[in-house]
Write a protein that holds these residues in place. Structure first.
Motif, PDB file in Angstrom:
ATOM      1  N   UNK A  13       0.832  -1.208   0.000  1.00 36.92           N
ATOM      2  CA  UNK A  13       0.000   0.000   0.000  1.00 36.92           C
ATOM      3  C   UNK A  13       0.863   1.253   0.000  1.00 36.92           C
ATOM      4  N   UNK A  14       1.981   1.224   0.725  1.00 29.79           N
ATOM      5  CA  UNK A  14       2.913   2.354   0.699  1.00 29.79           C
ATOM      6  C   UNK A  14       3.498   2.523  -0.699  1.00 29.79           C
ATOM      7  N   UNK A  18      -1.463   4.283  -1.659  1.00 31.08           N
ATOM      8  CA  UNK A  18      -2.909   4.077  -1.571  1.00 31.08           C
ATOM      9  C   UNK A  18      -3.381   4.421  -0.156  1.00 31.08           C
ATOM     10  N   UNK A  19      -3.811   5.658   0.024  1.00 34.60           N
ATOM     11  CA  UNK A  19      -4.200   6.119   1.356  1.00 34.60           C
ATOM     12  C   UNK A  19      -5.383   5.342   1.922  1.00 34.60           C
ATOM     13  N   UNK A  20      -6.330   4.974   1.104  1.00 34.44           N
ATOM     14  CA  UNK A  20      -7.488   4.228   1.606  1.00 34.44           C
ATOM     15  C   UNK A  20      -7.035   2.884   2.188  1.00 34.44           C
ATOM     16  N   UNK A  21      -6.162   2.181   1.476  1.00 35.04           N
ATOM     17  CA  UNK A  21      -5.651   0.913   1.996  1.00 35.04           C
ATOM     18  C   UNK A  21      -4.779   1.129   3.225  1.00 35.04           C
ATOM     19  N   UNK A  22      -3.980   2.180   3.222  1.00 37.67           N
ATOM     20  CA  UNK A  22      -3.128   2.462   4.383  1.00 37.67           C
ATOM     21  C   UNK A  22      -3.975   2.717   5.623  1.00 37.67           C
ATOM     22  N   UNK A  23      -5.033   3.478   5.477  1.00 37.16           N
ATOM     23  CA  UNK A  23      -5.934   3.750   6.607  1.00 37.16           C
ATOM     24  C   UNK A  23      -6.543   2.445   7.105  1.00 37.16           C
ATOM     25  N   UNK A  24      -7.048   1.653   6.178  1.00 41.35           N
ATOM     26  CA  UNK A  24      -7.698   0.383   6.533  1.00 41.35           C
ATOM     27  C   UNK A  24      -6.713  -0.577   7.202  1.00 41.35           C
ATOM     28  N   UNK A  25      -5.539  -0.714   6.632  1.00 41.01           N
ATOM     29  CA  UNK A  25      -4.572  -1.688   7.148  1.00 41.01           C
ATOM     30  C   UNK A  25      -3.959  -1.241   8.472  1.00 41.01           C
ATOM     31  N   UNK A  26      -3.641   0.045   8.604  1.00 40.71           N
ATOM     32  CA  UNK A  26      -3.123   0.514   9.887  1.00 40.71           C
ATOM     33  C   UNK A  26      -4.187   0.418  10.975  1.00 40.71           C
ATOM     34  N   UNK A  27      -5.443   0.648  10.617  1.00 39.63           N
ATOM     35  CA  UNK A  27      -6.523   0.490  11.585  1.00 39.63           C
ATOM     36  C   UNK A  27      -6.670  -0.978  11.983  1.00 39.63           C
ATOM     37  N   UNK A  28      -6.570  -1.863  11.019  1.00 39.40           N
ATOM     38  CA  UNK A  28      -6.622  -3.297  11.313  1.00 39.40           C
ATOM     39  C   UNK A  28      -5.479  -3.703  12.243  1.00 39.40           C
ATOM     40  N   UNK A  29      -4.277  -3.212  11.958  1.00 35.23           N
ATOM     41  CA  UNK A  29      -3.135  -3.509  12.822  1.00 35.23           C
ATOM     42  C   UNK A  29      -3.381  -2.973  14.231  1.00 35.23           C
ATOM     43  N   UNK A  30      -3.952  -1.780  14.335  1.00 28.73           N
ATOM     44  CA  UNK A  30      -4.270  -1.199  15.641  1.00 28.73           C
ATOM     45  C   UNK A  30      -5.302  -2.052  16.371  1.00 28.73           C
TER      46      UNK A  30
END
Length: 79
Positions: A13-14, A18-30
């Motif tokens: 994603x980096x 892809x900001x939408x994927x980055x938001x989703x994936x970092x939120x999932x990691x959190x």
């Protein structure tokens, strides 16, 4: 999802910016770190998700900010 797969998806994603994927994936990691009661790591990932949400004007920014406020890691912003 295991950590290696999540890390691979985050790097991809980096690469794609892809900001939408980055938001989703970092939120999932959190979410995963939060479930494991690792608040510091959860807030690390939430902060990343929040920054990408702010940069892209994504609606998730408000909820991410609220989660960081709940952990006393940010001040409440108005959106």
């Amino acid at each position: 999802m295991d950590k290696q797969e999540l890390d691979r998806l985050l790097l991809d994603a980096h690469d794609r910016n892809d900001h939408a994927d980055l938001i989703r994936l970092y939120t999932l990691a959190a979410d995963e770190r939060e479930a494991a009661h690792d608040v510091d790591a959860a807030c690390f990932y939430l902060t990343h998700a929040f920054v990408f949400a702010l940069e892209s004007g994504a609606p998730e920014a408000n909820a991410l900010n609220q989660r960081l406020v709940a952990y006393d890691r940010a001040q409440k912003l108005e959106f």
